[in-house]
Motif scaffolding. Structure first.
Motif, short mmCIF file in Angstrom:
data_model
loop_
_atom_site.label_atom_id
_atom_site.label_comp_id
_atom_site.label_asym_id
_atom_site.label_seq_id
_atom_site.Cartn_x
_atom_site.Cartn_y
_atom_site.Cartn_z
N THR A 85 3.29 -13.48 -6.05
CA THR A 85 2.04 -12.75 -6.27
C THR A 85 2.22 -11.37 -5.65
OG1 THR A 85 0.68 -14.74 -6.24
CG2 THR A 85 -0.42 -12.66 -5.77
N VAL A 86 2.26 -10.34 -6.48
CA VAL A 86 2.52 -8.98 -5.99
C VAL A 86 1.36 -8.09 -6.43
CG1 VAL A 86 4.14 -7.06 -5.89
CG2 VAL A 86 4.99 -9.39 -6.26
N LEU A 87 0.65 -7.53 -5.47
CA LEU A 87 -0.48 -6.65 -5.73
C LEU A 87 -0.31 -5.39 -4.90
CD1 LEU A 87 -3.26 -9.38 -5.34
CD2 LEU A 87 -2.26 -8.57 -7.49
N ALA A 88 -0.89 -4.28 -5.37
CA ALA A 88 -0.67 -3.02 -4.66
C ALA A 88 -1.90 -2.13 -4.71
CB ALA A 88 0.52 -2.28 -5.25
N SER A 89 -1.97 -1.25 -3.72
CA SER A 89 -2.95 -0.18 -3.71
C SER A 89 -2.22 1.12 -3.43
CB SER A 89 -4.02 -0.43 -2.63
OG SER A 89 -3.43 -0.51 -1.34
N ASP A 145 0.86 -1.19 0.00
CA ASP A 145 0.00 0.00 0.00
C ASP A 145 0.89 1.24 0.00
OD1 ASP A 145 -2.43 1.53 0.18
OD2 ASP A 145 -1.88 1.94 2.26
N PHE A 146 0.85 1.99 -1.09
CA PHE A 146 1.63 3.22 -1.21
C PHE A 146 0.80 4.37 -0.65
CE2 PHE A 146 3.24 0.52 -4.67
CZ PHE A 146 4.60 0.55 -4.41
N GLY A 147 1.13 4.82 0.54
CA GLY A 147 0.45 5.96 1.13
C GLY A 147 1.27 7.22 0.96
N SER A 148 0.66 8.35 1.28
CA SER A 148 1.39 9.62 1.17
C SER A 148 2.52 9.70 2.18
CB SER A 148 0.41 10.78 1.39
OG SER A 148 -0.53 10.84 0.36
N THR A 149 2.34 9.07 3.37
CA THR A 149 3.35 9.12 4.42
C THR A 149 4.20 7.87 4.48
OG1 THR A 149 1.83 10.51 5.71
CG2 THR A 149 3.71 9.55 6.87
N PHE A 150 3.54 6.70 4.43
CA PHE A 150 4.26 5.44 4.54
C PHE A 150 3.91 4.49 3.40
CE2 PHE A 150 4.22 6.86 9.00
CZ PHE A 150 5.58 6.74 9.30
N THR A 151 4.90 3.70 3.01
CA THR A 151 4.68 2.56 2.12
C THR A 151 4.63 1.32 3.01
OG1 THR A 151 5.76 3.55 0.20
CG2 THR A 151 5.66 1.14 0.28
N LYS A 152 3.50 0.63 2.96
CA LYS A 152 3.28 -0.53 3.85
C LYS A 152 3.32 -1.81 3.03
CE LYS A 152 -0.31 1.90 4.95
NZ LYS A 152 0.12 3.30 4.78
N VAL A 153 3.97 -2.84 3.56
CA VAL A 153 4.10 -4.12 2.88
C VAL A 153 3.61 -5.23 3.82
CG1 VAL A 153 5.66 -5.77 1.79
CG2 VAL A 153 6.04 -3.31 1.50
#
Length: 480
Positions: A73-77, A9-17
Motif C-alpha cells: 500500500t503506497v500513498l503520498a502527499s 511526503d514529498f517536501g521542498s527540502t526533504f522527502t519523508k517516508v
C-alpha cells in the motif's frame, strides 16, 4: 505475514517516508532524504527507502528501484515547489471571496492572489504575473447578483491565463460563464457554489475539484508522475494533514475520536492552524454575526515563520516582550537583550541557521510561541462586549474554540526543539472588551513522529489503522 504501507511526503527540502504495519497498526520506522523534485523525484525517494530498509529490512531485496513497492500500500502527499498555487476571484471580500479562500485552504492550496468586485485591467495583469496553477472563480449567491461574475468571466476569457478555471459561483449563470470561458480557450471545471445562500458555506465540491486538479496536473508539473505506477494517491500535504486531524477528531463508526481540536504547524516561513469543530457561539446574551465557519478549517499566516519571518515576529511583538518571555520562561539562561536581537537578525538573514546552544533553542521556542499565539488569535473567532438599553451582550464572529480540549503541535520545531511544550503555552484570555475565543485549558500533545500526514493518507483506505496510529503516537506533554 505483515501487511506493509509506505507513506511518502514529498517536501521542498526533504522527502519523508513512513512505514506502517497495517496488521498490527504500528509505526515501523521513518526516514528522510533530501528531495530531488527538481531533477528526478525517484532519487530522493530511493535514498529514503534504502535508509529504512537498512534499519528494519522492509523489503525482500535492497530498494535499488521502485519495483520493491509492488504489492504494498503506497500513498503520498506533496508540498514540493510551493504546492498548489491558486488565485481567487470573487465578489465581496468578507463573503464569496472568504468562502473561496476557505475552499482553497481546506484543499491544501497556497493562495497567491485574491481579488474582489469587478476585475480591472491592471488587476488581471497582476494575476497573470502570479502564474497560478489554477483560478477559483466565485461570486453571488444562487439567484443573486450576476453582473460581477459575468464581467469577471469575460475578463478572464480575454486574458493570457492558461491554467484551469474552477467556477464555483451563482448557479443561475453557471452555464453562461462556462460558455464564455470556453470560447476564450480556457479549461473550465464547474462545481457547486461555495456560498449558495447568504452566510452559508458549501466548500466541499470546490475542495474535491481542487484535489482532482492537483492529482491530474500538479503531480505532472512537479515530476511526481514518474512514480504513478507505484503510488495510487497523491494529495497536497496540508490536505492530508487536515484529513488526519479530522479522523482523529471524529473517529470511525466503531471507535470514537477525541472530539474538537486545534493543531498548529510552525515553519520557517509560515504558521498553519487547523481546527475541527463547529465552534458555535456559547454563553448568555450572545449575538452571532458573520459567516458560518467550516467544520474543518485551515488558515495560513504567511508573515509568521521562525526563520524567513523572524524579523516580522520581532516587529509585531517587540523586543521587550520577546526578551521578557525568554527571561521568564527560561530563567536559567543569562542572556542580554542585545544578544537576543542579534540572534533574531542572524537567523532572518541566514535562514538555514540551526541552534548552536541551548539558549538559541530557547530563543527559537520563544519565537515559535509568539507565532503560535498570533496565528491562533487570527484563526479563532472574537467576541466584543457591548452595552445597550437592554443590558450587556457579547457580539460573536468566527469560531468559538474556548471549550476545545485538544491542542497538537506538529512540524519540525516540535520534533527537534527540546523546549517544544513551551511553544504550546497559549496566551491567557483577558477581560478586555474584545477577546479572542481561543482554547482556555486544552490538553497538549506533540506529533513527535511527524505522523499526521500519514494518518490522513490512510484515513480513507484504512481508517481503523489510521485512528489507532493517531491515538497511539500523539504524545501528551505538560507545561513545566
Amino acid at each position: 505475514m505483515t501487511s506493509l504501507a509506505i507513506l511518502i511526503d514529498f517536501g521542498s527540502t526533504f522527502t519523508k517516508v513512513t512505514a506502517v504495519d497495517l496488521t498490527n497498526s504500528q509505526l515501523m520506522d521513518r526516514s528522510q532524504a533530501p528531495s530531488t523534485v527538481l531533477t528526478d523525484v525517484r532519487e530522493g525517494l530511493l535514498q529514503a527507502l534504502n535508509e529504512l530498509h537498512q534499519r528494519c529490512a522492509l523489503f525482500d531485496r535492497p530498494p535499488n528501484d521502485l519495483s520493491v513497492l509492488e504489492g504494498k500500500t503506497v500513498l503520498a502527499s506533496s508540498s514540493a515547489a510551493g504546492g498548489l498555487r491558486i488565485a481567487v476571484v470573487g465578489n465581496v471580500p468578507g463573503l464569496t471571496v472568504e468562502a473561496a479562500n476557505q475552499a482553497a485552504l481546506g484543499a491544501g492550496a497556497k493562495i497567491v492572489g485574491s481579488t474582489a468586485f469587478k476585475i480591472a485591467t491592471d488587476k488581471i495583469h497582476e494575476i497573470e504575473m502570479l502564474r497560478p496553477d489554477m483560478i477559483l472563480l466565485t461570486g453571488g449567491v444562487d439567484g443573486g447578483d450576476t453582473a460581477t461574475i459575468l464581467h469577471n468571466a469575460r475578463v478572464l476569457a480575454q486574458s493570457v491565463i492558461a491554467t484551469p478555471i474552477v467556477v464555483a459561483g451563482n448557479r443561475a449563470v453557471a452555464d453562461e460563464i462556462c460558455k464564455i470561458l470556453r470560447l476564450g480557450g480556457k479549461e473550465v471545471r464547474l462545481v457547486d457554489n461555495v456560498m449558495p445562500k447568504a452566510g452559508t458555506l458549501a466548500v466541499e465540491g470546490a475542495r474535491e475539484e481542487i484535489r482532482k486538479l492537483f492529482m491530474e496536473r500538479i503531480t505532472h508539473a512537479k515530476g511526481l508522475d514518474q512514480i504513478k505506477e507505484f503510488v495510487s494517491v497523491v494529495l497536497p500535504t496540508p490536505m492530508a494533514v487536515l484529513e488526519g486531524i479530522r479522523l482523529g477528531a471524529d473517529g470511525t463508526p466503531g471507535e470514537k475520536g477525541w472530539g474538537d481540536m486545534l493543531i498548529v504547524d510552525v515553519g520557517g516561513a509560515t504558521t498553519d492552524v487547523h481546527s475541527i469543530g463547529h465552534g458555535h457561539p456559547t454563553g448568555e446574551n450572545v449575538i452571532a454575526r458573520g459567516l458560518d465557519e467550516p467544520y474543518a478549517k485551515r488558515t495560513v499566516e504567511g508573515d509568521l515563520g521562525i526563520r524567513f519571518n523572524a524579523a516580522t515576529i520581532l516587529n509585531r511583538v517587540g523586543l521587550d516582550e520577546l526578551f521578557g518571555d525568554l527571561a521568564q520562561g527560561f530563567p536559567n539562561f543569562s542572556i542580554e537583550r542585545e544578544s537576543l536581537q542579534a540572534y533574531i537578525e542572524r537567523i532572518s538573514e541566514d535562514t538555514g541557521t540551526v541552534p548552536q546552544t541551548e539558549w538559541h533553542s530557547a530563543a527559537d521556542a520563544v519565537l515559535a510561541r509568539a507565532a503560535v499565539d498570533l496565528a491562533v488569535a487570527r484563526h479563532v473567532g472574537r467576541r466584543e462586549r457591548i452595552v445597550s438599553r437592554e443590558g450587556e451582550a457579547w457580539v460573536h464572529s468566527g469560531k468559538d474554540l474556548r471549550d476545545t480540549h485538544t491542542l497538537i503541535g506538529t512540524g519540525g520545531v516540535f520534533v527537534h526543539n527540546p523546549f517544544a511544550p513551551y511553544i504550546l503555552s497559549l496566551g491567557a484570555t483577558t477581560d478586555e472588551r474584545v477577546q479572542a475565543l481561543r482554547p482556555r485549558n486544552p490538553n497538549l500533545f506533540l506529533d513527535f513522529s511527524y505522523l499526521l500526514y500519514a494518518v490522513g493518507l490512510l484515513s480513507q483506505s484504512h481508517p481503523e489503522v489510521a485512528l489507532k496510529l493517531f491515538k497511539n503516537y500523539m504524545q501528551p506533554v505538560a507545561l513545566r
